[in-house]
Motif scaffolding. Structure first.
Motif, PDB file in Angstrom:
ATOM      1  N   TYR A 263       0.833  -1.192   0.000  1.00 49.38           N
ATOM      2  CA  TYR A 263       0.000   0.000   0.000  1.00 49.38           C
ATOM      3  C   TYR A 263       0.870   1.245   0.000  1.00 49.38           C
ATOM      4  N   GLU A 264       0.254   2.359  -0.326  1.00 46.11           N
ATOM      5  CA  GLU A 264       0.925   3.651  -0.354  1.00 46.11           C
ATOM      6  C   GLU A 264       0.577   4.439   0.907  1.00 46.11           C
ATOM      7  N   LYS A 265       1.405   5.391   1.239  1.00 40.93           N
ATOM      8  CA  LYS A 265       1.152   6.266   2.379  1.00 40.93           C
ATOM      9  C   LYS A 265      -0.210   6.940   2.205  1.00 40.93           C
ATOM     10  N   GLY A 266      -1.020   6.908   3.259  1.00 43.81           N
ATOM     11  CA  GLY A 266      -2.331   7.545   3.237  1.00 43.81           C
ATOM     12  C   GLY A 266      -3.429   6.722   2.603  1.00 43.81           C
ATOM     13  N   ALA A 267      -3.145   5.490   2.204  1.00 43.64           N
ATOM     14  CA  ALA A 267      -4.154   4.649   1.559  1.00 43.64           C
ATOM     15  C   ALA A 267      -5.316   4.324   2.502  1.00 43.64           C
ATOM     16  N   PHE A 268      -5.028   4.276   3.787  1.00 38.93           N
ATOM     17  CA  PHE A 268      -6.059   4.072   4.800  1.00 38.93           C
ATOM     18  C   PHE A 268      -5.600   4.765   6.070  1.00 38.93           C
ATOM     19  N   THR A 269      -6.411   4.774   7.085  1.00 36.96           N
ATOM     20  CA  THR A 269      -6.180   5.578   8.290  1.00 36.96           C
ATOM     21  C   THR A 269      -4.806   5.388   8.915  1.00 36.96           C
ATOM     22  N   ASP A 270      -4.338   4.172   9.057  1.00 38.39           N
ATOM     23  CA  ASP A 270      -3.076   3.919   9.767  1.00 38.39           C
ATOM     24  C   ASP A 270      -1.870   3.763   8.832  1.00 38.39           C
ATOM     25  N   ALA A 271      -2.020   4.071   7.550  1.00 38.23           N
ATOM     26  CA  ALA A 271      -0.915   3.936   6.585  1.00 38.23           C
ATOM     27  C   ALA A 271      -0.047   5.187   6.623  1.00 38.23           C
ATOM     28  N   ARG A 272       0.917   5.202   7.533  1.00 38.58           N
ATOM     29  CA  ARG A 272       1.784   6.370   7.699  1.00 38.58           C
ATOM     30  C   ARG A 272       2.939   6.396   6.711  1.00 38.58           C
ATOM     31  N   LYS A 273       3.277   5.234   6.150  1.00 33.67           N
ATOM     32  CA  LYS A 273       4.325   5.155   5.128  1.00 33.67           C
ATOM     33  C   LYS A 273       3.988   4.028   4.163  1.00 33.67           C
ATOM     34  N   ALA A 274       4.573   4.070   2.987  1.00 36.66           N
ATOM     35  CA  ALA A 274       4.327   3.035   1.973  1.00 36.66           C
ATOM     36  C   ALA A 274       4.968   1.721   2.413  1.00 36.66           C
ATOM     37  N   LYS A 275       4.347   0.621   2.031  1.00 32.37           N
ATOM     38  CA  LYS A 275       4.885  -0.705   2.354  1.00 32.37           C
ATOM     39  C   LYS A 275       4.758  -1.596   1.123  1.00 32.37           C
ATOM     40  N   ALA A 276       5.855  -2.222   0.746  1.00 29.25           N
ATOM     41  CA  ALA A 276       5.841  -3.163  -0.387  1.00 29.25           C
ATOM     42  C   ALA A 276       5.107  -4.429   0.030  1.00 29.25           C
ATOM     43  N   GLY A 277       4.313  -4.980  -0.867  1.00 29.14           N
ATOM     44  CA  GLY A 277       3.616  -6.223  -0.595  1.00 29.14           C
ATOM     45  C   GLY A 277       4.543  -7.413  -0.761  1.00 29.14           C
ATOM     46  N   ARG A 278       4.099  -8.532  -0.289  1.00 31.97           N
ATOM     47  CA  ARG A 278       4.936  -9.735  -0.358  1.00 31.97           C
ATOM     48  C   ARG A 278       5.180 -10.188  -1.796  1.00 31.97           C
ATOM     49  N   MET A 279       4.236  -9.912  -2.685  1.00 35.88           N
ATOM     50  CA  MET A 279       4.450 -10.279  -4.098  1.00 35.88           C
ATOM     51  C   MET A 279       5.571  -9.441  -4.697  1.00 35.88           C
ATOM     52  N   GLU A 280       5.639  -8.172  -4.354  1.00 34.67           N
ATOM     53  CA  GLU A 280       6.705  -7.303  -4.862  1.00 34.67           C
ATOM     54  C   GLU A 280       8.053  -7.696  -4.274  1.00 34.67           C
ATOM     55  N   VAL A 281       8.076  -8.004  -2.990  1.00 39.52           N
ATOM     56  CA  VAL A 281       9.319  -8.395  -2.320  1.00 39.52           C
ATOM     57  C   VAL A 281       9.868  -9.695  -2.916  1.00 39.52           C
ATOM     58  N   ALA A 282       8.981 -10.610  -3.281  1.00 36.93           N
ATOM     59  CA  ALA A 282       9.402 -11.907  -3.831  1.00 36.93           C
ATOM     60  C   ALA A 282       9.705 -11.862  -5.322  1.00 36.93           C
ATOM     61  N   SER A 283       9.547 -10.722  -5.946  1.00 34.97           N
ATOM     62  CA  SER A 283       9.744 -10.607  -7.385  1.00 34.97           C
ATOM     63  C   SER A 283      11.089 -11.195  -7.809  1.00 34.97           C
ATOM     64  N   GLY A 284      11.048 -12.129  -8.753  1.00 35.33           N
ATOM     65  CA  GLY A 284      12.254 -12.801  -9.225  1.00 35.33           C
ATOM     66  C   GLY A 284      12.644 -13.992  -8.374  1.00 35.33           C
ATOM     67  N   GLY A 285      12.004 -14.128  -7.224  1.00 38.01           N
ATOM     68  CA  GLY A 285      12.304 -15.232  -6.324  1.00 38.01           C
ATOM     69  C   GLY A 285      11.129 -16.197  -6.236  1.00 38.01           C
ATOM     70  N   THR A 286      10.832 -16.633  -5.008  1.00 34.88           N
ATOM     71  CA  THR A 286       9.781 -17.612  -4.790  1.00 34.88           C
ATOM     72  C   THR A 286       8.801 -17.105  -3.748  1.00 34.88           C
ATOM     73  N   LEU A 287       7.521 -17.201  -4.059  1.00 31.83           N
ATOM     74  CA  LEU A 287       6.449 -16.876  -3.121  1.00 31.83           C
ATOM     75  C   LEU A 287       5.751 -18.181  -2.797  1.00 31.83           C
TER      76      LEU A 287
END
Length: 64
Positions: free
Chosen positions: A36-60
Motif C-alpha cells: 500500500y501507499e502512504k495515506g491509503a487508509f487511516t493507519d498507513a503512515r508510510k508506503a509498504k511493499a507487498g509480499r508479491m513485490e518483495v518476492a519478485s524474481g524469487g519464490t512466493l
C-alpha cells in the motif's frame, strides 16, 4: 520440501517469501499481498511493499 526444491533451482539466491494464509485476516489480505501507499487508509503512515513485490524474481510460497 519447498525450501529443498528451491535450493536446487536457479532462483536459490533470490528471495524466498512465505505466507501463512490462515494467519492473515481477510481485511488485511490485499494489503499484505500487494502492499500500500502512504495515506491509503487511516493507519498507513508510510508506503509498504507487498509480499508479491518483495518476492519478485524469487519464490512466493503460501500455505493454508
Amino acid at each position: 520440501m519447498a525450501r529443498s526444491l528451491r535450493y536446487f533451482s536457479p532462483r536459490r539466491e533470490c528471495p524466498f517469501i512465505t505466507i501463512d494464509l490462515g494467519s492473515i485476516p481477510e481485511s488485511l489480505f490485499e494489503s499484505e499481498l500487494f502492499g500500500y501507499e502512504k495515506g491509503a487508509f487511516t493507519d498507513a503512515r508510510k508506503a509498504k511493499a507487498g509480499r508479491m513485490e518483495v518476492a519478485s524474481g524469487g519464490t512466493l510460497f503460501w500455505m493454508k
